[in-house]
Design a protein around this motif. Structure first.
Motif: not given
Length: 152
Positions: A50-65
């Motif tokens: 019952d928990s929701v976690k939002i990724k903080d995109m200001t502190v990391s870069d996540f790239i998918k190719i």
């Protein structure tokens, strides 16, 4: 002279008409799937229990190719260079069902596991969501990820 002009004109027409039939056809280039390319995550949500976690995109870069039949991803934290992870493997795409088979990663318990997701592509945005469940690794979470296509 008139007969020569008619002969030249008829020869020209014959050669021109015949040329179209004998011109070799070039094979069409392979079609690139809309999902292929480099994508940058702009939103990540994980629901566990019952928990929701939002990724903080200001502190990391996540790239998918995503290539023809393989994918790779990496995440680099801006504040901690040691906080890096990545992985990759193969995928299948049938309609809007995108299934990743993770073959390369640091967590042995998830290697070889298939992760089925639903995807939507709207303009330059890729939305991926679904249940990640690996009993061996005690993982059961629902994810929603949104990516923007990187410039070509």
């Amino acid at each position: 002279m008139r007969n020569q002009i008619i002969l030249v004109a008829c020869s020209f027409i014959f050669i021109t008409c015949n040329k179209n039939e004998t011109t070799p056809t070039l094979s069409k280039p392979k079609e690139i799937k809309k999902i292929e390319g480099a994508w940058k995550m702009v939103y990540g949500e994980i629901r566990e229990g019952d928990s929701v976690k939002i990724k903080d995109m200001t502190v990391s870069d996540f790239i998918k190719i995503i290539g023809k039949d393989h994918f790779a991803f990496f995440n680099q934290n801006h504040t901690n260079p040691d906080d890096f992870y990545g992985g990759g493997g193969t995928y299948t795409l049938e309609g809007n069902t995108y299934t990743e088979t993770l073959q390369y990663c640091a967590v042995e318990a998830v290697r070889g596991h298939k992760f089925p997701f639903t995807i939507e592509i709207k303009g330059d945005t890729l939305i991926q969501y679904g249940l990640e469940e690996v009993k061996k690794a005690n993982i059961k979470r629902y994810i929603v990820e949104k990516y923007i296509r990187k410039n070509k």
